[in-house]
Scaffold this active site. Structure first.
Site, mmCIF file in Angstrom:
data_model
loop_
_atom_site.group_PDB
_atom_site.id
_atom_site.type_symbol
_atom_site.label_atom_id
_atom_site.label_comp_id
_atom_site.label_asym_id
_atom_site.label_seq_id
_atom_site.Cartn_x
_atom_site.Cartn_y
_atom_site.Cartn_z
ATOM 1 N N ASN A 1 24.708 54.541 91.685
ATOM 2 C CA ASN A 1 24.062 54.627 90.383
ATOM 3 C C ASN A 1 23.254 55.918 90.313
ATOM 4 O OD1 ASN A 1 23.966 52.910 87.967
ATOM 5 N ND2 ASN A 1 21.741 53.060 88.223
ATOM 6 N N HIS B 1 31.963 41.248 79.168
ATOM 7 C CA HIS B 1 31.351 41.413 77.843
ATOM 8 C C HIS B 1 32.404 41.640 76.764
ATOM 9 C CE1 HIS B 1 27.138 42.511 79.596
ATOM 10 N NE2 HIS B 1 27.444 41.233 79.728
ATOM 11 N N THR C 1 30.307 57.072 81.465
ATOM 12 C CA THR C 1 29.624 58.225 80.844
ATOM 13 C C THR C 1 30.372 59.520 81.171
ATOM 14 O OG1 THR C 1 28.141 58.372 82.746
ATOM 15 C CG2 THR C 1 27.313 57.209 80.802
ATOM 16 N N SER D 1 22.367 49.274 85.045
ATOM 17 C CA SER D 1 20.918 49.133 85.277
ATOM 18 C C SER D 1 20.582 47.709 85.693
ATOM 19 C CB SER D 1 20.157 49.467 83.982
ATOM 20 O OG SER D 1 20.543 48.546 82.954
ATOM 21 N N PHE E 1 23.655 52.830 77.710
ATOM 22 C CA PHE E 1 22.735 52.166 76.776
ATOM 23 C C PHE E 1 21.274 52.495 77.062
ATOM 24 C CE2 PHE E 1 25.876 49.729 74.610
ATOM 25 C CZ PHE E 1 26.890 49.537 75.526
ATOM 26 N N GLN F 1 31.204 45.116 82.788
ATOM 27 C CA GLN F 1 30.439 44.852 81.568
ATOM 28 C C GLN F 1 30.965 45.743 80.447
ATOM 29 O OE1 GLN F 1 25.943 44.243 82.667
ATOM 30 N NE2 GLN F 1 26.844 45.642 84.151
ATOM 31 N N CYS G 1 36.605 32.304 61.295
ATOM 32 C CA CYS G 1 37.702 31.385 61.699
ATOM 33 C C CYS G 1 38.413 31.840 62.976
ATOM 34 C CB CYS G 1 38.723 31.283 60.556
ATOM 35 S SG CYS G 1 39.669 32.806 60.272
ATOM 36 N N CYS H 1 38.233 37.457 63.152
ATOM 37 C CA CYS H 1 37.336 36.998 62.090
ATOM 38 C C CYS H 1 36.186 36.223 62.731
ATOM 39 C CB CYS H 1 38.100 36.075 61.131
ATOM 40 S SG CYS H 1 36.988 35.273 59.952
HETATM 41 N N1 APR Z 1 27.182 57.756 87.411
HETATM 42 C C1 APR Z 1 26.395 56.771 87.941
HETATM 43 N N2 APR Z 1 25.473 56.079 87.233
HETATM 44 C C2 APR Z 1 25.343 56.416 85.926
HETATM 45 C C3 APR Z 1 26.115 57.431 85.313
HETATM 46 C C4 APR Z 1 27.065 58.110 86.111
HETATM 47 N N3 APR Z 1 27.854 59.070 85.620
HETATM 48 N N4 APR Z 1 25.742 57.519 84.008
HETATM 49 C C5 APR Z 1 24.762 56.597 83.826
HETATM 50 N N5 APR Z 1 24.529 55.949 84.981
HETATM 51 C C6 APR Z 1 23.591 54.833 85.220
HETATM 52 C C7 APR Z 1 22.308 54.922 84.443
HETATM 53 O O1 APR Z 1 21.326 55.610 85.205
HETATM 54 C C8 APR Z 1 21.941 53.450 84.271
HETATM 55 O O2 APR Z 1 21.142 52.991 85.355
HETATM 56 O O3 APR Z 1 24.250 53.682 84.750
HETATM 57 C C9 APR Z 1 23.283 52.732 84.302
HETATM 58 C C10 APR Z 1 23.733 52.247 82.933
HETATM 59 O O4 APR Z 1 22.846 51.204 82.564
HETATM 60 P P1 APR Z 1 22.889 50.657 81.058
HETATM 61 O O5 APR Z 1 22.877 51.821 80.135
HETATM 62 O O6 APR Z 1 21.819 49.611 80.971
HETATM 63 O O7 APR Z 1 24.342 49.986 80.939
HETATM 64 P P2 APR Z 1 24.775 48.555 81.484
HETATM 65 O O8 APR Z 1 23.996 48.197 82.712
HETATM 66 O O9 APR Z 1 26.237 48.560 81.582
HETATM 67 O O10 APR Z 1 24.322 47.579 80.278
HETATM 68 C C11 APR Z 1 24.692 46.233 80.369
HETATM 69 O O11 APR Z 1 23.860 45.890 78.129
HETATM 70 O O12 APR Z 1 23.697 46.682 75.985
HETATM 71 C C12 APR Z 1 24.353 45.792 76.793
HETATM 72 O O13 APR Z 1 26.467 44.896 76.435
HETATM 73 C C13 APR Z 1 25.823 46.074 76.826
HETATM 74 O O14 APR Z 1 27.357 45.805 78.667
HETATM 75 C C14 APR Z 1 26.125 46.370 78.280
HETATM 76 C C15 APR Z 1 24.968 45.704 78.994
#
Ligand code: APR
Length: 240
Positions: free
Chosen positions: A208, A119, A28, A187, A35, A101, A130, A127
């Site tokens: 996190n 992921h 981010t 998450s 997500f 991920q 195929c 494709c």
């Molecule tokens: N620093 C630390 N933590 C962060 C930051 C940051 N700059 N920005 C966001 N976060 C935290 C958010 O608070 C959240 O808890 O990172 C976490 C991101 O969680 P998700 O959005 O659920 O992403 P992720 O866990 O990678 O999702 C897993 O879900 O949709 C599918 O395939 C997709 O690989 C993805 C999988």
């Protein structure tokens, strides 16, 4: 040493094998939305309408628009200092591998050598019928497969699809033999990757922005931006 960052630095120094597990929160600060946090993709789009095989087969226009947007976003974004720190730690022997991920390729772009893409990757396409490899540009321009006329798709794992076997097996074996797992920016909501932290005999730390439902099982939690926290830990590692 009086902070969680200092304690984590001492664990990294003592560890013979540290494996990092990252999620969208690691990217981010590079400008890519995650997500599930308040500004995440799934706050505005129902993932089942774009990130499933059914969406690909039944609603290709929306599927294509979603992944085209994400690929185009990527072109304007770069790995941030946190990615570079993890790559540097690998070079210094403090990190054995990164299991991610994320599909953005930023760990590799920042210099990490051993990266397991659990992921898949949005940086390549195939494709759907195929499996012929195709250029990203063919996907972006909305072409169909030249070989069989099938729909083109990025090499990301869609919900309900199996994870890439090699990446999974390598991540699992690295985590099983690790002394320390450092989870960053996820998450831990998505199976089976969310099972990986508990597969280790070693310590587990998390960086996190917000708590996850597994934090009570972790040995250490740092609630901060990934880039900022990694910089502070790096400072303590360099200080020793
Ligand atoms: N620093 C630390 N933590 C962060 C930051 C940051 N700059 N920005 C966001 N976060 C935290 C958010 O608070 C959240 O808890 O990172 C976490 C991101 O969680 P998700 O959005 O659920 O992403 P992720 O866990 O990678 O999702 C897993 O879900 O949709 C599918 O395939 C997709 O690989 C993805 C999988």
């Amino acid at each position: 040493m009086n902070s969680n960052e200092a304690l984590l630095a001492s664990w990294i120094k003592q560890s013979q094998r540290t494996v990092v597990l990252t999620g969208a929160g690691m990217s981010t600060e590079s400008g890519l939305p995650d997500f599930r946090s308040k500004s995440g993709w799934w706050k505005n789009i129902d993932p089942t309408t774009v990130a499933t095989v059914e969406a690909l087969e039944r609603n290709y226009e929306l599927f294509h628009e979603f992944y085209k947007t994400r690929m185009e976003n990527l072109q304007d974004c770069q790995p941030h200092e946190g990615h570079a720190i993890l790559a540097e730690w690998e070079a210094k022997g403090w990190v054995h591998a990164v299991a991610t991920q994320n599909v953005d390729g930023f760990h590799q772009k920042a210099g990490s050598q051993l990266v397991f893409e659990l992921h898949g990757s949005i940086r390549s396409a195939r494709c759907h019928r195929c499996s012929t490899k195709v250029k990203i540009e063919s996907f972006l321009s909305g072409q169909t497969c030249e070989r069989c006329g099938g729909k083109l798709r990025p090499n990301v794992v869609l919900f309900g699809e199996a994870l890439p076997e090699v990446a999974w097996d390598q991540s699992l074996s690295a985590i099983r033999s690790a002394d320390l797992i450092l989870v960053i920016g996820t998450s831990l909501q998505v199976y089976p990757v969310n099972q990986l932290p508990r597969m280790t005999k070693g310590k587990i730390a998390i960086i996190n922005m917000e708590p996850t439902d597994q934090d009570d099982q972790f040995d250490l939690a740092i609630y901060n931006q990934a880039g900022q926290a990694l910089k502070v830990v790096d400072h303590y590692l360099a200080a020793d």
